[in-house]
Design a protein around this motif. Structure first.
Motif, PDB file in Angstrom:
ATOM      1  N   ASP A  15     -78.497  74.182 -15.677  1.00 15.20           N
ATOM      2  CA  ASP A  15     -77.505  73.611 -16.582  1.00 15.20           C
ATOM      3  C   ASP A  15     -76.468  74.699 -16.839  1.00 15.20           C
ATOM      4  N   PRO A 203     -78.556  67.514 -20.411  1.00 12.10           N
ATOM      5  CA  PRO A 203     -78.236  66.908 -21.711  1.00 12.10           C
ATOM      6  C   PRO A 203     -76.798  67.192 -22.114  1.00 12.10           C
ATOM      7  N   ASP A 215     -74.971  59.921 -24.945  1.00 11.67           N
ATOM      8  CA  ASP A 215     -75.263  59.468 -23.582  1.00 11.67           C
ATOM      9  C   ASP A 215     -76.513  58.602 -23.630  1.00 11.67           C
TER      10      ASP A 215
END
Length: 216
Positions: A15, A203, A215
């Motif tokens: 990420d 995320p 989301d």
């Protein structure tokens, strides 16, 4: 510390934080290269990025853990065997709730603005599907699913295709409209022969959440 979204013997998906360039800037400063030794995680070689996402863009980035995997994954990108899902916040509300943007894109540069992509008939074809997820106080949260992988594709498609640039985009919009270019690589999937596909979900980052984005 960089969060790991997927890990096996030949791949990592991390990420990537917004603001972290993948390659060392010419002027110096932090980059993903500073973290590659820590991402060895017991392997002899540091992992290598398979593709690029912009410095300002957060989310899923695929790294290969050996040269053979790097070649296979690079081929998967070339052959469009990679699924990519992006979330972006645009400045305004689209006229419809969903659609497909098809533009030929070309790279231009000028002394005052530097280089950027423009829609041009002689450019390379690019295709992005999109749909509205949520209306926010400062704009609209949109899901972008690109078929092609041109440089700045979603950024120029938002600006030239929708007529609504991403918040904070310094090239195609207004840098004062957001804390950064509001684009997040939320999902990545890669087909593999003889193995389950790589599937990763990143995320929503804090700056999206601060604008009220959700989301799902």
């Amino acid at each position: 510390m960089i969060d790991i979204l997927f890990e096996d013997g030949e791949a990592l998906v991390i990420d990537k934080p917004a603001g972290l360039p993948i390659e060392r800037p010419r002027k110096g400063g932090p980059s993903l290269e500073d973290h590659l030794d820590a991402l060895k995680l017991g392997f002899q070689r540091p992992p290598v990025p398979v593709h690029r996402i912009d410095t300002d863009t957060s989310g899923c980035l695929l790294l290969a853990r050996n040269p053979k995997a790097l070649k296979r994954f690079a081929r998967a990108f070339e052959e469009r065997k990679v699924g990519k899902r992006y979330l972006g916040i645009v400045s305004g509300v689209p006229e419809t709730d969903a659609g497909t943007i098809e533009l030929a894109l070309s790279k231009i540069s000028s002394a005052e603005k530097g280089w950027r992509m423009i829609a041009a008939k002689k450019g390379k074809p690019s295709v992005t599907h999109w749909r509205v997820l949520q209306t926010l106080d400062l704009g609209t949260l949109i899901e972008f699913t690109p078929e092609t992988g041109r440089t700045h594709q979603i950024r120029i498609h938002a600006a030239a295709g929708l007529g609504l640039p991403l918040l904070g985009d310094p090239v195609y919009g207004d840098t004062t409209s957001g804390p950064r270019t509001m684009l997040h690589a939320a999902g990545l999937s890669v087909e593999r022969e003889g193995k389950p596909p790589i599937v990763a979900v990143a995320p929503l980052p804090a700056d999206f959440v601060a604008m009220g984005a959700r989301d799902g």
